[in-house]
Design an enzyme around this catalytic site. Sequence first.
Site, mmCIF file in Angstrom:
data_model
loop_
_atom_site.group_PDB
_atom_site.id
_atom_site.type_symbol
_atom_site.label_atom_id
_atom_site.label_comp_id
_atom_site.label_asym_id
_atom_site.label_seq_id
_atom_site.Cartn_x
_atom_site.Cartn_y
_atom_site.Cartn_z
ATOM 1 N N SER A 161 0.807 -1.226 0.000
ATOM 2 C CA SER A 161 0.000 0.000 0.000
ATOM 3 C C SER A 161 0.843 1.280 0.000
ATOM 4 O O SER A 161 0.513 2.212 -0.733
ATOM 5 C CB SER A 161 -0.972 -0.006 1.187
ATOM 6 O OG SER A 161 -1.926 -1.018 0.992
ATOM 7 N N LYS A 185 -9.651 -5.651 10.207
ATOM 8 C CA LYS A 185 -10.755 -5.056 9.436
ATOM 9 C C LYS A 185 -12.082 -5.071 10.202
ATOM 10 O O LYS A 185 -12.886 -4.162 10.054
ATOM 11 C CB LYS A 185 -10.921 -5.780 8.092
ATOM 12 C CG LYS A 185 -9.776 -5.506 7.114
ATOM 13 C CD LYS A 185 -10.040 -6.176 5.777
ATOM 14 C CE LYS A 185 -8.878 -5.990 4.823
ATOM 15 N NZ LYS A 185 -9.159 -6.530 3.485
ATOM 16 N N ASP A 189 -12.826 -3.289 -1.218
ATOM 17 C CA ASP A 189 -12.337 -4.539 -1.831
ATOM 18 C C ASP A 189 -13.239 -5.016 -2.978
ATOM 19 O O ASP A 189 -12.757 -5.433 -4.034
ATOM 20 C CB ASP A 189 -12.224 -5.648 -0.780
ATOM 21 C CG ASP A 189 -10.973 -5.512 0.072
ATOM 22 O OD1 ASP A 189 -10.003 -4.868 -0.386
ATOM 23 O OD2 ASP A 189 -10.965 -6.033 1.202
ATOM 24 N N GLY A 232 -13.079 -13.678 5.041
ATOM 25 C CA GLY A 232 -13.254 -12.221 5.020
ATOM 26 C C GLY A 232 -13.200 -11.633 3.619
ATOM 27 O O GLY A 232 -13.977 -10.732 3.289
ATOM 28 N N ALA A 233 -12.289 -12.116 2.788
ATOM 29 C CA ALA A 233 -12.150 -11.556 1.441
ATOM 30 C C ALA A 233 -13.429 -11.768 0.638
ATOM 31 O O ALA A 233 -13.902 -10.865 -0.059
ATOM 32 C CB ALA A 233 -10.964 -12.201 0.729
ATOM 33 N N MET A 268 -7.988 -14.191 -6.386
ATOM 34 C CA MET A 268 -7.722 -12.970 -5.620
ATOM 35 C C MET A 268 -6.276 -12.931 -5.118
ATOM 36 O O MET A 268 -5.769 -11.889 -4.752
ATOM 37 C CB MET A 268 -8.677 -12.868 -4.433
ATOM 38 C CG MET A 268 -10.100 -12.532 -4.824
ATOM 39 S SD MET A 268 -10.968 -11.957 -3.347
ATOM 40 C CE MET A 268 -12.604 -12.513 -3.697
HETATM 41 P P1 NDP Z 1 -9.672 -16.144 5.476
HETATM 42 O O1 NDP Z 1 -8.660 -16.799 6.334
HETATM 43 O O2 NDP Z 1 -10.674 -15.223 6.079
HETATM 44 O O3 NDP Z 1 -10.502 -17.271 4.675
HETATM 45 C C1 NDP Z 1 -9.844 -18.314 4.054
HETATM 46 C C2 NDP Z 1 -10.812 -19.108 3.181
HETATM 47 O O4 NDP Z 1 -10.058 -20.003 2.386
HETATM 48 C C3 NDP Z 1 -11.811 -19.931 3.963
HETATM 49 O O5 NDP Z 1 -13.013 -19.950 3.246
HETATM 50 C C4 NDP Z 1 -11.152 -21.316 3.982
HETATM 51 O O6 NDP Z 1 -12.054 -22.391 4.084
HETATM 52 C C5 NDP Z 1 -10.532 -21.337 2.614
HETATM 53 N N1 NDP Z 1 -9.378 -22.248 2.506
HETATM 54 C C6 NDP Z 1 -8.221 -22.190 3.186
HETATM 55 N N2 NDP Z 1 -7.386 -23.167 2.783
HETATM 56 C C7 NDP Z 1 -8.053 -23.870 1.833
HETATM 57 C C8 NDP Z 1 -7.710 -25.018 1.044
HETATM 58 N N3 NDP Z 1 -6.540 -25.604 1.151
HETATM 59 N N4 NDP Z 1 -8.638 -25.462 0.161
HETATM 60 C C9 NDP Z 1 -9.830 -24.855 0.044
HETATM 61 N N5 NDP Z 1 -10.204 -23.783 0.765
HETATM 62 C C10 NDP Z 1 -9.317 -23.291 1.647
HETATM 63 O O7 NDP Z 1 -8.799 -15.401 4.324
HETATM 64 P P2 NDP Z 1 -9.224 -14.134 3.476
HETATM 65 O O8 NDP Z 1 -10.643 -14.282 3.109
HETATM 66 O O9 NDP Z 1 -8.810 -12.910 4.184
HETATM 67 O O10 NDP Z 1 -8.262 -14.218 2.185
HETATM 68 C C11 NDP Z 1 -8.483 -15.160 1.143
HETATM 69 C C12 NDP Z 1 -7.606 -14.845 -0.074
HETATM 70 O O11 NDP Z 1 -7.937 -13.611 -0.668
HETATM 71 C C13 NDP Z 1 -6.110 -14.778 0.205
HETATM 72 O O12 NDP Z 1 -5.453 -15.456 -0.855
HETATM 73 C C14 NDP Z 1 -5.796 -13.304 0.154
HETATM 74 O O13 NDP Z 1 -4.447 -13.051 -0.212
HETATM 75 C C15 NDP Z 1 -6.764 -12.852 -0.928
HETATM 76 N N6 NDP Z 1 -7.086 -11.420 -0.889
HETATM 77 C C16 NDP Z 1 -6.726 -10.627 -1.948
HETATM 78 C C17 NDP Z 1 -7.025 -9.286 -1.973
HETATM 79 C C18 NDP Z 1 -6.599 -8.443 -3.158
HETATM 80 O O14 NDP Z 1 -6.674 -7.210 -3.074
HETATM 81 N N7 NDP Z 1 -6.204 -9.047 -4.259
HETATM 82 C C19 NDP Z 1 -7.750 -8.635 -0.864
HETATM 83 C C20 NDP Z 1 -8.086 -9.548 0.210
HETATM 84 C C21 NDP Z 1 -7.751 -10.879 0.186
HETATM 85 P P3 NDP Z 1 -12.632 -22.885 5.508
HETATM 86 O O15 NDP Z 1 -13.772 -21.968 5.812
HETATM 87 O O16 NDP Z 1 -13.060 -24.270 5.264
HETATM 88 O O17 NDP Z 1 -11.509 -22.771 6.495
#
Ligand code: NDP
Length: 274
Positions: free
Chosen positions: A17, A67, A104, A132-133, A217
């Site tokens: 950022s 957040k 986002d 969260g994303a 993402m």
């Molecule tokens: P969270 O930790 O809040 O959520 C993670 C999610 O991924 C959950 O739904 C989880 O499932 C799932 N998950 C984790 N591991 C696996 C796996 N091996 N196979 C399948 N599903 C899996 O993370 P965020 O939501 O904050 O972030 C998610 C992604 O988004 C990241 O890659 C982050 O870098 C990206 N991102 C990109 C942004 C951008 O500006 N480009 C902005 C924000 C995020 P379960 O519920 O079963 O645990």
Amino acid sequence: MTDRYAVIGNPIGHSRSPRIHRAFALATQQDLTYEAILSPLDGFRAIVTEFFADEAGKGLNITLPFKEQAYELSQVKSLRATQAGAVNTLMKGKDGRLYGDNTDGLGLVRDMTQNLGWTLEGKRILVVGAGGAVRGVLGTLLAQKPAQLWVTNRTHSKAQNLANIFRAYGNIEALRFSDIAPQSVDIIINGSSSSLLGELPPLAEGILAQDACAYDMAYGKADLPFLTWAKTQQATISDGLGMLIEQAAESFFIWRGLRVQTAELLAEIRAELA
Ligand code: NDP
């Protein structure tokens, strides 16, 4: 007095950022500073209060894991923030109140529609993940009026929970991975953190329709497993670097009222990452 902006997170060293917002400020000749602040996990509220107590403190970006706390701290919340239950942009208003927004979803949609030229209206969109994303982008995706929005997640109950929250805003359903019909998906978005772990969610061969598009993402790695899979399914692909820059551009607009050109910066940062 030079206006101050910053991003707060823990960890924060990896954040792009400062690089992005300083480039925006330079391009638009804005007199401002933008720094990265590491907040102790139990000290977020104090850091925010201190930042805005300084008259020069105008705006903050908030990243993991704060957040949701930023949402709680916001005295005025945008609809986008309320839908997301999370805030990534804080602004001190002229009335002295703290305004919270979430850029986002707009960042994602702007990257897909304007930078990549993809159409979302009338399309069948599948979002993978329910963290969260994903919660941060579902409202803005529904506002594009897709024919159908599905959410699928390793833990199905979390996808169901999101579908329940967002049903008021459009046509959304939770789906198990095993229930995704063949050739039923026009646009697939990976919002799970699987790519960061080098893993692929259990997506079956053949679920994508002809001319499908696939968006991860995640960004920063050349061989994201999800995009590698999507390529084998003949999809047009993109990682999430454009989303990162577009969400920043929207924060900059909220703070400074100025729209910035993002294409050149996107190319520069992509080259730096490579
Ligand atoms: P969270 O930790 O809040 O959520 C993670 C999610 O991924 C959950 O739904 C989880 O499932 C799932 N998950 C984790 N591991 C696996 C796996 N091996 N196979 C399948 N599903 C899996 O993370 P965020 O939501 O904050 O972030 C998610 C992604 O988004 C990241 O890659 C982050 O870098 C990206 N991102 C990109 C942004 C951008 O500006 N480009 C902005 C924000 C995020 P379960 O519920 O079963 O645990």
